[in-house]
Design an enzyme around this catalytic site. Structure first.
Site, PDB file in Angstrom:
ATOM      1  N   TRP A 186      -1.443   1.684   0.282  1.00  0.00           N
ATOM      2  CA  TRP A 186      -2.562   1.157  -0.707  1.00  0.00           C
ATOM      3  C   TRP A 186      -3.445   0.454  -0.064  1.00  0.00           C
ATOM      4  CZ3 TRP A 186      -3.729  -3.969  -1.926  1.00  0.00           C
ATOM      5  CH2 TRP A 186      -4.817  -3.915  -2.552  1.00  0.00           C
ATOM      6  N   GLU A 227      -1.512   5.428  -3.260  1.00  0.00           N
ATOM      7  CA  GLU A 227      -1.824   4.597  -4.569  1.00  0.00           C
ATOM      8  C   GLU A 227      -3.127   4.556  -4.716  1.00  0.00           C
ATOM      9  OE1 GLU A 227       0.388   0.703  -4.437  1.00  0.00           O
ATOM     10  OE2 GLU A 227      -0.372   0.395  -6.483  1.00  0.00           O
ATOM     11  N   LYS A 229      -6.531   2.987  -7.399  1.00  0.00           N
ATOM     12  CA  LYS A 229      -6.605   1.623  -8.259  1.00  0.00           C
ATOM     13  C   LYS A 229      -8.100   1.936  -8.852  1.00  0.00           C
ATOM     14  CE  LYS A 229      -5.991  -3.255  -7.857  1.00  0.00           C
ATOM     15  NZ  LYS A 229      -5.258  -4.442  -7.146  1.00  0.00           N
ATOM     16  N   ASP A 260       0.546   3.128 -10.360  1.00  0.00           N
ATOM     17  CA  ASP A 260       0.831   1.815 -10.542  1.00  0.00           C
ATOM     18  C   ASP A 260       0.341   1.467 -12.085  1.00  0.00           C
ATOM     19  OD1 ASP A 260       0.452  -1.064 -11.054  1.00  0.00           O
ATOM     20  OD2 ASP A 260       0.755  -1.169  -8.911  1.00  0.00           O
ATOM     21  N   HIS A 263      -2.815  -0.035 -12.645  1.00  0.00           N
ATOM     22  CA  HIS A 263      -4.099   0.426 -12.122  1.00  0.00           C
ATOM     23  C   HIS A 263      -5.188   1.244 -12.732  1.00  0.00           C
ATOM     24  CE1 HIS A 263      -2.810  -0.840  -7.698  1.00  0.00           C
ATOM     25  NE2 HIS A 263      -2.577  -1.530  -8.593  1.00  0.00           N
ATOM     26  N   HIS A 287       4.928   2.453  -9.812  1.00  0.00           N
ATOM     27  CA  HIS A 287       4.837   1.059  -9.555  1.00  0.00           C
ATOM     28  C   HIS A 287       5.113   0.429 -11.103  1.00  0.00           C
ATOM     29  CE1 HIS A 287       3.308   0.077  -5.147  1.00  0.00           C
ATOM     30  NE2 HIS A 287       4.546   0.546  -5.341  1.00  0.00           N
ATOM     31  N   ASP A 295      -5.401  -6.027 -14.172  1.00  0.00           N
ATOM     32  CA  ASP A 295      -4.203  -5.636 -13.303  1.00  0.00           C
ATOM     33  C   ASP A 295      -3.557  -6.913 -12.958  1.00  0.00           C
ATOM     34  OD1 ASP A 295      -2.494  -4.342 -11.498  1.00  0.00           O
ATOM     35  OD2 ASP A 295      -3.925  -4.706 -10.018  1.00  0.00           O
ATOM     36  N   ASP A 297      -0.523  -7.853 -12.830  1.00  0.00           N
ATOM     37  CA  ASP A 297       0.773  -7.871 -12.370  1.00  0.00           C
ATOM     38  C   ASP A 297       1.888  -8.838 -12.992  1.00  0.00           C
ATOM     39  OD1 ASP A 297       0.490  -5.971  -9.971  1.00  0.00           O
ATOM     40  OD2 ASP A 297      -1.121  -7.207  -9.774  1.00  0.00           O
ATOM     41  N   ASP A 327       6.538  -3.453  -9.240  1.00  0.00           N
ATOM     42  CA  ASP A 327       5.252  -4.076  -8.729  1.00  0.00           C
ATOM     43  C   ASP A 327       4.629  -5.333  -9.591  1.00  0.00           C
ATOM     44  OD1 ASP A 327       3.156  -4.933  -7.016  1.00  0.00           O
ATOM     45  OD2 ASP A 327       2.078  -3.120  -7.021  1.00  0.00           O
TER      46      ASP A 327
HETATM   47  C1  LIG Z   1       1.414  -5.748  -2.765  1.00  0.00           C
HETATM   48  C2  LIG Z   1       1.432  -4.440  -3.020  1.00  0.00           C
HETATM   49  O1  LIG Z   1       1.131  -3.558  -1.833  1.00  0.00           O
HETATM   50  C3  LIG Z   1       0.260  -4.205  -3.889  1.00  0.00           C
HETATM   51  O2  LIG Z   1       0.827  -4.768  -5.352  1.00  0.00           O
HETATM   52  C4  LIG Z   1      -0.165  -2.717  -4.346  1.00  0.00           C
HETATM   53  O3  LIG Z   1       0.880  -1.742  -4.662  1.00  0.00           O
HETATM   54  C5  LIG Z   1      -1.197  -2.843  -5.445  1.00  0.00           C
HETATM   55  O4  LIG Z   1      -0.437  -2.409  -6.712  1.00  0.00           O
HETATM   56  C6  LIG Z   1      -2.358  -3.543  -5.183  1.00  0.00           C
HETATM   57  O5  LIG Z   1      -2.976  -3.547  -6.508  1.00  0.00           O
HETATM   58 MN    MN Z   2       1.268  -1.172  -6.835  1.00  0.00          MN
END
Ligand SMILES: C[C@H](O)[C@H](O)[C@@H](O)C(=O)CO
Ligand code: MN
Length: 424
Positions: A186, A227, A229, A260, A263, A287, A295, A297, A327
């Site tokens: 990513w 990955e 986004k 993810d 994303h 993820h 996003d 997290d 993630d």
């Molecule tokens: C830290 C990771 O590489 C990161 O979360 C990645 O997977 C991602 O989702 C970035 O938004």
């Molecule tokens: Mn991710």
């Protein structure tokens, strides 16, 4: 095992059998699934390179909960505690920035498996598989938010070399642990405001990726994932590695696509994407995350969408083709508890999906009885999956209910709090 748990399980098994569900088979299937725990939840994505700068890459960790892991030994101890409270056998997902080379910092284009020897030893000792990620952020050469698509060929070369090295490290992980490592790529590249050239950066990213993946590596040792986004902080207007870009890349180059859950546009759901992308791809990486408005997290909770993702994986018979990873990064609560909550929730959702009266549901749908389908779907929500979960956990020596939090509280008192006294 508690008598109550055993008795509740026996009743639940009968109840499910009436609907044609084989509980023992569901438990057996759940026990074969591994979730890859992301190392970066344990230390707020800081890593061990000693940089005091920002994480960058459009990532943001909020919260000041005490006890962050500051080195590999602390992070491994925290992971040990988390894994002891998650039923089943799982994996660890490492980032390149968690290399251990104390006293002699190694730049990202010079890393090798030797810098992860302590992780490999720990994984072998515990029987844990390893996954990997090149780190394309938190570095002076990523300060402007551009890496593999950078207009400067020297900077691009540095990051391409990092990508090449990381695949080799992934292969060494796979070799050492006897289970293929998924190395996921990513990058943060994007633009805060509207660019006039959307084409150039994507063409540069394409050729950088082709250079990274040029070396053939046996997929029994390493599998490559990419990955995409929608946007990141500071890259709101344009993301070079968008979903469409990587979907096309993965299909055309035979790579895994990493999806993810945070994303996409907030009205899009990952659960609807699985059957679409897996019509064209052999394998994918998830993820599992939770976006709140963006996003963000957040720690994974047992939401309708998590249930829907698990249902798609089971209904589509995709469990053998999809690698499961977490993630999220939350520094506002106990970080070890965050891992445990997120992983247990993913497993609970998978168990609920494995216990679905799917044969009856399929029959109703095939007959066109949409009323019956909806009625059974709704009734199934209150079937006694909790009794099966408690039994599953206790059979594997893990608390089924909130008692697991006692182990976190004592770890916080005995270990994490001492880090604070020592200045963490
Ligand atoms: C830290 C990771 O590489 C990161 O979360 C990645 O997977 C991602 O989702 C970035 O938004
Ligand atoms: Mn991710």
């Amino acid at each position: 095992m508690d008598r109550n748990v055993r008795e509740a399980f026996a009743l639940a098994r009968e109840r499910y059998a009436e609907l044609g569900v084989d509980v023992d088979r569901a438990i057996d299937r759940l026990g074969r699934l591994s979730v890859s725990l992301h190392c970066w939840q344990g230390d707020d994505v800081v890593g061990f390179e000693g940089s005091s700068g920002e994480i960058g890459g459009g990532l943001a960790v909020t919260g000041r909960y005490p006890g962050r892991a500051r080195d590999g030994d602390e992070l491994r101890a925290d992971l040990d505690r988390a894994l002891s409270l998650i039923p089943g056998s799982h994996r660890l997902n490492l980032h390149a920035s968690y290399a251990e080379a104390p006293g002699r910092p190694v730049d990202r284009d010079a890393l090798g498996p030797e810098h992860f020897s302590r992780w490999i030893d720990w994984a072998k000792r515990r029987g844990v598989g390893l996954d990997f990620n090149p780190t394309f952020f938190a570095h002076p050469l990523a300060a402007d938010g551009l890496t593999l698509s950078h207009p400067d060929p020297a900077i691009r070369r540095f990051w391409v070399d990092h990508g090449i090295i990381c695949r080799r490290i992934g292969a060494a992980f796979g070799e050492a642990t006897g289970t293929p490592c998924v190395t996921n790529l990513w990058i943060p590249d994007g633009s805060k405001d509207l660019p006039v050239d959307r084409k150039g950066p994507r063409e540069r990213l394409l050729s950088s990726l082709d250079a990274i993946f040029a070396e053939p590596i046996d997929s029994a040792r390493n599998k490559d994932a990419v990955e995409g986004k929608l946007f990141g902080i500071g890259a709101e207007a344009y993301t070079v590695g968008s979903h469409e870009f990587y979907l096309a890349y993965a299909v055309s180059r035979g790579k895994l696509l990493c999806l993810d859950a945070g994303h996409y546009h907030p009205t899009e759901v990952l659960s609807d994407k699985l059957s679409a992308v897996l019509a064209f791809l052999d394998e994918a990486l998830l993820h599992v995350s939770r976006g709140v408005r963006w996003d963000s997290d957040h720690v994974v909770t047992l939401t309708d969408e998590l249930d829907a993702i698990a249902q798609e994986l089971v209904r589509g018979d995709y469990l053998g083709r999809v690698h499961l990873g977490l993630d999220f990064f939350d520094a506002s609560i106990n970080r070890v508890a965050a891992w445990v909550i997120g992983a247990r929730n993913l497993l609970k959702a998978l168990l609920r999906a494995l216990l679905e009266p799917i044969d009856r549901l399929r029959a109703l749908e095939a007959e066109g009885d949409l009323t019956g389908r909806l009625a059974l779907l709704e009734e199934a929500k209150l079937l006694p999956s909790g009794a099966v979960w408690d039994y599953y956990c206790q059979e594997r020596g893990v608390p089924g209910g909130i008692e697991w939090l006692d182990a976190i509280r004592s770890y916080e008192r005995d270990v994490l709090a001492k880090r604070v006294e020592a200045g963490a």
